[in-house]
Scaffold this motif. Structure first.
Motif, short mmCIF file in Angstrom:
data_model
loop_
_atom_site.label_atom_id
_atom_site.label_comp_id
_atom_site.label_asym_id
_atom_site.label_seq_id
_atom_site.Cartn_x
_atom_site.Cartn_y
_atom_site.Cartn_z
N GLY A 342 12.95 50.29 14.42
CA GLY A 342 14.38 50.14 14.67
C GLY A 342 14.93 51.36 15.37
N ARG A 358 22.12 53.44 11.75
CA ARG A 358 20.74 52.96 11.79
C ARG A 358 20.76 51.44 11.83
N LYS A 359 19.78 50.86 12.56
CA LYS A 359 19.70 49.41 12.66
C LYS A 359 18.24 49.00 12.82
N GLU A 361 15.68 45.14 13.03
CA GLU A 361 15.60 43.68 12.95
C GLU A 361 15.12 43.23 11.58
N SER A 363 15.55 44.72 8.69
CA SER A 363 16.26 45.52 7.70
C SER A 363 16.31 44.80 6.35
#
Length: 403
Positions: A342, A358-359, A361, A363
């Motif tokens: 990420g 923060r990111k 896919e 998660s």
């Protein structure tokens, strides 16, 4: 001298110590010497070492750029573990020794050498790190550690030896250095001499890679770091090789006064040592990786990793990179990184590193579940009562038995 040696591979920097060692090996063991100089991103031109070795009569001279291998195969795996020795040291010197040792053993096989040699002193950790690695990779290799054998116990004696044997010494190297330095792409380490009293603050001239936080820009720098399976792969959308990425982070961190550390650590050989470290890019990478894991790592896995980390860090610090237990732990750590992919946004400001976003896919964070508002049916508030009572059972029984 207890063993006969035909040919030895020397870890050679081209400096005073290893140049004296080169000649001393020839005189003491009457053997052929092969020199190996590694570019690990120490910030100095390594080519002069080639010319100096040739000038001193060496026929087989190895000078190699190992920066990509160093970061890809040693630094990155270590950073997947969030390794910190004694809670703060990012192991910059420790992690370089296994790679140097590995190439020495490989070169010994290529050249038919029956021994290897290093310039580490008899008081430090590096002698242990080099030699444990040598033995792990080549159990019957002969090891020559001149600092444990010779009587050249001072810089004055080293210079006298060099002069007697026509070993050139640069004018700026004749004086006593105020402290010793070890450097590579991950960090720089300063210790000894003016730094030996842990009460005395290091002067600003000690620091080579970072501006002081007070002199850093008054405006914060914001960057985004992309991760794939636990490793950083891009900065602000630009994909970079491992060494190039760390180089860029070093520039950003150094300009913002990030990564300074003054610590007293416990050496493996038994004494305490005061070291002043600069790890600008590594400090950013460490905080960014933890931020990425906070979003993508299961709680049980994350907590188990944190329990393993001190042991893993100690293994690297003590020189056991090639031990079966480190390799076993690495497999567990790498398994945990499958979904650590990420983007993390970091703010760099006057010595501080802060995650601002923060990111990912994959998660594990769910706004729908965590919200204070009415969410999905995945979480029922009423379930908490039974959960709490079961966890309180032993506490209640203990209190009841006490009367």
């Amino acid at each position: 001298m207890s063993e006969s040696v035909k040919k030895v591979v020397l870890a050679y920097s081209g400096g005073l110590d290893t140049s004296v060692i080169l000649r001393w090996l020839q005189d003491t063991y009457n053997c052929e010497v092969v020199t190996f100089t590694a570019d690990l991103g120490q910030g100095e031109d390594v080519e002069p070492a080639r010319e100096k070795a040739k000038m001193l009569g060496i026929k087989e001279v190895y000078v190699e750029d190992l920066r990509e291998e160093f970061v890809r195969d040693y630094v990155f795996p270590m950073f997947r573990a969030n390794a910190l020795y004694e809670g703060c040291y990012l192991l910059g010197t420790s992690i370089a020794r296994p790679l140097i040792s590995k190439r020495q053993i490989e070169i010994a096989a290529e050249t038919g050498a029956d021994a290897v040699s290093h310039g580490a002193t008899g008081k430090g950790n590096d002698q242990v790190r080099f030699e444990l690695s040598y033995y792990a990779l080549q159990p019957d290799i002969k090891i020559i550690a001149p600092w444990r054998e010779w009587d050249l116990t001072s810089r004055t004696k080293l210079i006298e030896f060099a002069e007697q044997h026509q070993i050139p010494i640069a004018k700026d190297k004749r004086g006593e250095a105020p402290f010793s330095v070890d450097a590579n792409l991950l960090h720089s380490s300063s210790e000894g001499k003016v730094l030996e009293d842990p009460w005395d603050a290091p002067e600003e001239y000690v620091f080579q890679r970072t501006v002081s936080p007070e002199q850093a820009p008054d405006k914060a720098t914001s960057i985004e770091i992309d991760f794939e399976h636990g490793d950083p792969v891009a900065i602000d959308g630009e994909r970079l090789s491992p060494a190039s990425l760390l180089t860029k982070l070093n520039e950003l961190g150094g300009a913002n006064g990030i990564g300074r550390l003054d610590m007293v650590e416990n050496r493996f050989v038994g004494m305490k040592n005061r070291g002043v470290y600069e790890t600008p890019g590594g400090t950013i990478m460490h905080h960014a990786h933890r931020a990425m894991e906070s979003l993508t790592l299961d709680r049980g896995m994350a907590h188990l990793k944190d329990e393993m980390m001190p042991r893993y860090a100690e293994l690297i610090y003590n020189g056991f990179w090639f031990s079966p237990e480190r390799e076993m732990m690495q497999q567990a750590i790498d398994f945990s990184q499958r979904n650590v992919t990420g983007t993390v946004r970091m703010k760099l400001y006057k010595g501080n590193v802060t995650c601002t976003g923060r990111k990912a896919e994959r998660s594990l964070y769910s706004e729908d579940i965590v919200t204070f508002e009415e969410g999905s049916g995945t979480y029922d508030h009423k379930d908490a009562a039974g959960f709490i009572k079961l966890n309180a059972l032993r506490l209640r029984l203990n209190k009841m038995l006490q009367g």
